[in-house]
Design a protein around this motif. Structure first.
Motif, PDB file in Angstrom:
ATOM      1  N   TYR A   1      -0.721   6.532   6.156  1.00 13.19           N
ATOM      2  CA  TYR A   1      -0.138   6.060   5.019  1.00 13.19           C
ATOM      3  C   TYR A   1       0.550   7.340   4.984  1.00 13.19           C
ATOM      4  CZ  TYR A   1      -1.581   1.357   5.157  1.00 13.19           C
ATOM      5  OH  TYR A   1      -2.422  -0.009   5.231  1.00 13.19           O
TER       6      TYR A   1
ATOM      7  N   THR B   1       0.595  -1.259  -0.257  1.00  8.46           N
ATOM      8  CA  THR B   1      -0.550  -0.050  -0.401  1.00  8.46           C
ATOM      9  C   THR B   1       1.424   1.148  -0.072  1.00  8.46           C
ATOM     10  OG1 THR B   1      -2.116  -1.055   0.674  1.00  8.46           O
ATOM     11  CG2 THR B   1      -1.995   1.638   1.242  1.00  8.46           C
TER      12      THR B   1
ATOM     13  N   VAL C   1      -4.657   3.918  -5.056  1.00  9.98           N
ATOM     14  CA  VAL C   1      -4.447   3.042  -4.276  1.00  9.98           C
ATOM     15  C   VAL C   1      -5.526   2.100  -3.514  1.00  9.98           C
ATOM     16  CG1 VAL C   1      -3.315   2.432  -1.715  1.00  9.98           C
ATOM     17  CG2 VAL C   1      -2.602   4.912  -3.554  1.00  9.98           C
ATOM     18  N   TRP C   2      -6.995   2.323  -3.655  1.00  8.38           N
ATOM     19  CA  TRP C   2      -7.252   0.792  -2.638  1.00  8.38           C
ATOM     20  C   TRP C   2      -8.781   1.117  -4.041  1.00  8.38           C
ATOM     21  CZ3 TRP C   2      -5.016   5.299   0.397  1.00  8.38           C
ATOM     22  CH2 TRP C   2      -4.491   4.546   1.201  1.00  8.38           C
TER      23      TRP C   2
ATOM     24  N   ARG D   1       2.389   1.496  -3.097  1.00 12.35           N
ATOM     25  CA  ARG D   1       0.832   2.589  -4.204  1.00 12.35           C
ATOM     26  C   ARG D   1       1.015   3.688  -4.227  1.00 12.35           C
ATOM     27  NH1 ARG D   1      -1.671  -3.030  -3.049  1.00 12.35           N
ATOM     28  NH2 ARG D   1      -2.784  -1.860  -1.825  1.00 12.35           N
TER      29      ARG D   1
END
Length: 236
Positions: free
Chosen positions: A206, A166, A191-192, A169
């Motif tokens: 993050y 994660t 990202v998600w 990304r």
């Protein structure tokens, strides 16, 4: 209306605004700085002008008489990646985010200083080719290798920096757009996944993790910066 071409030095600018005085003042100012300037007073003319005379950069007001500026962004993004800087008196955060999500590269609130505008124009001009060059990029003292999906310290014998999938990304989404303000929703979507675009609650966590790993002083970031209420920017 469209203007006759001036000798090209700083590049071709399409300035879109329905305020005649601002158009006139900025046309003079930008031409004095070496730009070739064409103008449009509404969205329809802006799209026609951009197709007939492709610009190097678009300066766009949102409050146009025939359509919203965001519609113009969508229209341009259907066929061109030309840098777009929104110049608007709208200060609401959702307006800025909507512009960025539509494909604008930056957003400046009116009134603005000419020097700030010129600096933002230089930034997006530098960024346009950079986003497509090379397999690596630098974040301060660290080298990001896109092909290897790895980050290492640039010092001799530099060690590898461990990133979770994660974190990688997220870093890639920012570093591949140097200087560009990327909205929080766009980052979350990349990202998600698009289904999570409205949920930005984990993003700050993050980002802070990346800063602790890559910034000299995570509390005063130099390379992974925040635009409050809007998104994040990678500063080379």
């Amino acid at each position: 209306m469209s203007e006759e071409s001036a000798p090209r030095a700083g590049g071709r600018v399409l300035f879109v605004d329905d305020e005649p005085q601002l158009l006139r003042a900025m046309r003079i100012t930008l031409r004095a700085r070496g730009y070739e300037v064409r103008t449009a007073v509404d969205g329809g003319h802006a799209l026609t002008e951009a197709a007939a005379h492709p610009p190097d950069i678009v300066l766009l007001d949102l409050g146009l008489p025939d359509m919203d500026g965001i519609e113009v962004i969508h229209g341009l993004r259907g066929w061109t990646g030309v840098p777009i800087i929104v110049l608007s008196g709208r200060t609401a955060g959702q307006e800025k985010i909507a512009s960025l999500d539509a494909g604008a590269d930056d957003y400046i609130t009116k009134p603005f200083s000419v020097e700030e505008l010129l600096a933002r124009m230089r930034a997006v001009a530098r960024r346009a080719p950079a986003a497509e060059t090379g397999p690596t990029a630098d974040v301060g003292d660290y080298r990001v290798d896109f092909a290897a999906k790895a980050v290492t310290a640039q010092a001799e014998g530099g060690s590898a920096v461990h990133l979770t999938p994660t974190e990688w990304r997220l870093l890639e989404a920012l570093v591949r757009n140097p200087g560009k303000l990327v909205s929080s929703r766009a980052l979350v979507s990349q990202v998600w996944g698009p289904a999570y675009a409205a949920d930005t609650s984990s993003l700050r966590l993050y980002i802070n993790r990346l800063r602790r790993k890559l910034e000299p002083d995570p509390t005063r970031p130099r390379h992974l910066t925040t635009e409050p209420g809007m998104g994040y920017r990678y500063q080379p």
